[in-house]
Each structure stands twice: as structure tokens, then as C-alpha cells.
Design an enzyme around this catalytic site. Structure first.
Site, short mmCIF file in Angstrom:
data_model
loop_
_atom_site.label_atom_id
_atom_site.label_comp_id
_atom_site.label_asym_id
_atom_site.label_seq_id
_atom_site.Cartn_x
_atom_site.Cartn_y
_atom_site.Cartn_z
N ARG A 101 -23.83 -44.14 -81.99
CA ARG A 101 -23.71 -44.82 -81.00
C ARG A 101 -23.37 -43.85 -80.07
O ARG A 101 -22.25 -43.25 -79.98
CB ARG A 101 -21.91 -46.07 -81.31
CG ARG A 101 -21.20 -46.18 -80.10
CD ARG A 101 -20.44 -47.57 -79.81
NE ARG A 101 -20.95 -49.20 -80.43
CZ ARG A 101 -19.93 -50.33 -80.09
NH1 ARG A 101 -19.21 -50.12 -79.43
NH2 ARG A 101 -21.03 -51.07 -80.88
N HIS A 128 -28.17 -53.09 -77.39
CA HIS A 128 -27.39 -53.25 -78.59
C HIS A 128 -27.80 -54.15 -79.89
O HIS A 128 -27.96 -54.74 -80.20
CB HIS A 128 -25.76 -53.96 -78.30
CG HIS A 128 -25.33 -53.66 -78.93
ND1 HIS A 128 -25.57 -53.02 -80.50
CD2 HIS A 128 -24.16 -54.11 -78.78
CE1 HIS A 128 -24.13 -53.33 -81.14
NE2 HIS A 128 -22.85 -53.78 -80.63
N GLN A 131 -26.52 -55.97 -82.68
CA GLN A 131 -25.49 -57.20 -82.10
C GLN A 131 -27.10 -58.04 -82.31
O GLN A 131 -26.65 -59.53 -82.70
CB GLN A 131 -25.15 -56.78 -80.95
CG GLN A 131 -24.80 -58.30 -79.83
CD GLN A 131 -23.65 -58.18 -81.35
OE1 GLN A 131 -22.70 -57.68 -80.84
NE2 GLN A 131 -22.91 -60.01 -80.98
N ASP A 230 -20.97 -61.48 -72.07
CA ASP A 230 -20.38 -59.85 -72.22
C ASP A 230 -19.47 -59.35 -71.52
O ASP A 230 -19.46 -60.13 -70.54
CB ASP A 230 -21.53 -58.68 -72.32
CG ASP A 230 -21.56 -57.76 -73.20
OD1 ASP A 230 -20.63 -57.90 -73.44
OD2 ASP A 230 -22.09 -56.54 -73.18
N CYS A 270 -20.77 -61.36 -77.22
CA CYS A 270 -20.70 -60.01 -78.53
C CYS A 270 -19.24 -58.97 -78.79
O CYS A 270 -19.39 -59.15 -79.98
CB CYS A 270 -21.99 -58.81 -77.86
SG CYS A 270 -21.07 -58.24 -76.29
N ARG A 298 -23.21 -59.49 -88.04
CA ARG A 298 -22.76 -58.42 -88.16
C ARG A 298 -23.05 -57.73 -89.28
O ARG A 298 -24.00 -56.23 -89.52
CB ARG A 298 -22.53 -57.86 -87.84
CG ARG A 298 -22.21 -58.17 -86.14
CD ARG A 298 -23.29 -57.13 -85.08
NE ARG A 298 -23.26 -56.36 -84.81
CZ ARG A 298 -22.51 -54.48 -83.87
NH1 ARG A 298 -22.27 -55.29 -83.68
NH2 ARG A 298 -22.78 -54.11 -84.77
N1 NVA Z 1 -21.98 -54.51 -72.97
C1 NVA Z 1 -20.53 -53.78 -73.84
C2 NVA Z 1 -21.19 -54.03 -74.66
C3 NVA Z 1 -19.67 -53.46 -75.88
C4 NVA Z 1 -20.16 -54.39 -77.48
C5 NVA Z 1 -20.80 -52.05 -73.90
O1 NVA Z 1 -21.47 -51.83 -73.64
O2 NVA Z 1 -19.04 -52.11 -73.37
N1 CP Z 2 -20.05 -56.32 -80.44
C1 CP Z 2 -20.22 -54.92 -80.49
O1 CP Z 2 -20.49 -54.12 -80.79
O2 CP Z 2 -18.18 -54.67 -81.17
P1 CP Z 2 -17.76 -53.25 -80.96
O3 CP Z 2 -17.79 -52.58 -79.95
O4 CP Z 2 -16.26 -54.43 -81.36
O5 CP Z 2 -18.02 -52.74 -82.64
#
Ligand code: NVA
Ligand code: CP
Length: 312
Positions: A101, A128, A131, A230, A270, A298
């Protein structure tokens, strides 16, 4: 070496097998399950916060018989300037897979290019994919008739994405919708379109201009089978918080907006959610909100992705 950095890293046929395996792993959970990662260690390099992704991967690796090794980027030399390539080469001598990540999508590509173990994208600024695979499984479970092919149940359905239409989850939904024959319409304020890097990726995949962008949220949700949103402030965009809240407020998913979709439409997010910003608490709590099924899936889908990559 096979990686999962974007939705299309599996062919539609391979993805169908991943969904079928995820369903089977879900059914078997708690009983005698296969352990394709027995004797393996998978490292998880995280540069951003996470609840769902971190826990579902750690639990999933453990349930497949492997050992998860969580590495906060700040605690390893990558965070002090060791190169992505050297990190990949070194970790490949120790572990059997990497779950990553990070911010820059080029970093997951660099790890995949230089290493010799499978790399899974656990969220970048661009995409992502884990997801969206979980979301697609969640919808296919709802829509597929008994015995019907899971992917066939997705074809022709319409998803409306409302809010930050240029974020990683929106981009990944464009990829997923195109890959599985769904229609997608995205609504949000002008000036928050996807990065040029994403348009280049879509063009390479043959998906250019295969989605609709509008500033009219009601137009986007018309005839939609799913209303998706989101957060307005993705990780790494915190400096833009005030401006994002100001321009995105008209795109909040309210009960009225949700009611303008099909009568049996699902609400999806998500997570994490910010009730009162991108969506109201009432919509989050609606009987047609399937946000926690998405979160649970997930685990199952990522186990199937890891089992598939480990088998190569
Ligand atoms: N768009 C959000 C998704 C979190 C799972 C982010 O990147 O923070
Ligand atoms: N949806 C998702 O990826 O959640 P987290 O940021 O908690 O991993």
C-alpha cells in the site's frame, strides 16, 4: 512472474476462477480449508493507514497457512531512501510475496519489475483493485441466480460513482466496469478528473472514453443498479480538505439522490465512511446498503488472489 497491480492483470477467464475460488473459500471458512501458502511468508509494506486491507490480508495469509510480516514503510530502509529496486531484490530472498500500500503507483510496478515474487497492489493513489474485485463479488453474489455464472450476472448493469470522481476507487471502478461489461457514470465537481496517467492506462487497456463524466449527480444515478461513493479527501490529499469539502458538498449521497436510482439499487462504499460528508447516516444504514458485505469479501477475494498467484 504474475502480479496483481491492476484489475486487468487477470484475464476475464482468470478473474472468473478467482471469484469462484473466493466463493468456495467463503463457504469453507472455519472448516478444513486448503493451505496453499504453507511454509511461506508474505511481507506487507504499508505507507498509509489501513483497517480493512491490513487485517483482511494478515488474517487471509494466516488462514492460507502462511505467515504475514507487516512492515511499516517508516520502519524499513525504504523509508530512509533505499531504492525500490534494492528493496524488492532483498525481500525476494526472504519472502514469497509482497502486499503493498503506497502513494505512487510506479512504486508497486518497480517492486514487481525488480523482485522475483508476486506483488499485490493494496491501494495506490491510482488504483485499488482488491477493493473492486471484492465489490464485484459482492454484487455477483446478490445478482447471480443459483447456478448462473457470477460474471454473467454483472453484464449490462449500471454503476453510478458520485463524489471524488478522480480518486483511486473511482479509477479502479472504471477499469472493473469495462472489464466485466458494466456501464459506469461518474459525477463530481469539475477540476477533479483522473490524473493523465490514468487516461494513458485506460488507452493502453483499450478502455478509453468508455465511461461518462458529469457534474449532474441526478443524471449519473438515473437507471443505476448501484450508487457508490468514497471519501472526499483521500489519503495524501489532506492539504486540500477545506476546498474539497466546499466543492463536493453538492455531491453528497442523500436519501433523495439514492431514491433517484433504480428502486432496488444498492448503496456501496469502500469505507472508511464520513457520515455527513460524502453520504448521510440514513443512506449508510439503509437496508440496501451493502457496505459490510463489501468489507467482508475483501478477505475471501484476496485469499483467492494470493492462492492463484502462489500457484504460478
Ligand atoms: N480513496 C480512499 C480509499 C480508502 C480505502 C483513499 O485513498 O484514501
Ligand atoms: N477500503 C479499504 O481499503 O479500507 P482500509 O483503508 O481500512 O484498508
Amino acid at each position: 512472474m504474475k502480479h496483481f497491480l491492476k484489475e486487468t492483470d487477470f484475464s476475464p477467464r482468470e478473474a472468473a476462477a478467482v471469484f469462484a475460488q473466493a466463493r468456495e473459500l467463503k463457504r469453507q471458512r472455519g472448516g478444513a480449508t486448503p493451505r496453499p501458502l504453507a511454509g511461506q511468508t508474505w511481507a506487507m509494506i504499508f505507507s498509509k493507514s489501513s483497517t480493512r486491507t491490513r487485517v483482511s490480508f494478515e488474517v487471509g495469509i494466516h488462514e492460507l497457512g502462511g505467515n504475514p510480516l507487516f512492515l511499516n514503510r517508516a520502519d524499513i530502509q525504504l523509508g530512509r531512501g533505499e531504492t525500490v529496486a534494492d528493496t524488492a531484490r532483498v525481500l525476494s530472498r526472504f519472502v514469497h510475496g509482497l502486499v503493498v500500500r503506497t502513494f505512487d503507483h510506479a512504486e508497486v510496478e518497480g517492486l514487481a519489475d525488480a523482485g522475483t515474487v508476486p506483488v499485490i497492489n493494496a491501494l495506490t493513489d491510482l488504483l485499488h483493485p482488491c477493493q473492486i474485485y471484492a465489490d464485484l463479488l459482492t454484487l455477483a453474489e446478490r445478482w447471480a441466480a443459483p447456478g448462473e455464472d457470477l460474471l454473467a450476472a454483472l453484464k449490462g448493469r449500471k454503476i453510478a460513482f458520485v463524489g471524488d470522481r478522480g480518486c483511486n476507487v473511482a479509477n479502479s471502478w472504471i477499469m472493473g466496469a469495462n472489464m466485466f461489461g458494466m456501464k459506469i457514470s461518474l459525477a463530481g465537481p469539475p477540476g477533479f478528473d483522473a490524473a493523465p496517467e490514468f487516461d494513458a492506462l485506460l488507452a493502453r487497456e483499450g478502455f478509453a472514453k468508455s465511461y461518462e463524466f458529469t457534474t449532474d449527480a441526478y443524471a449519473a444515478v438515473r437507471d443505476a443498479d448501484v450508487v457508490y461513493t468514497d471519501v472526499w479527501v483521500s489519503m495524501g490529499k489532506e492539504e486540500e480538505t477545506a476546498e474539497r469539502i466546499r466543492v463536493m458538498t453538492p455531491f453528497q449521497v442523500t436519501s433523495a439522490l439514492f431514491a433517484a436510482a433504480k428502486p432496488d439499487a444498492f448503496f456501496m462504499h469502500c469505507l472508511p465512511a464520513h457520515a455527513g460528508q460524502e453520504v448521510t447516516q440514513t443512506v449508510l444504514d439503509s437496508p440496501r446498503s451493502i457496505i459490510f458485505d463489501q468489507a467482508e469479501n475483501r478477505l475471501h477475494v484476496q485469499k483467492a488472489i494470493m492462492a492463484t498467484l502462489a500457484a504460478r
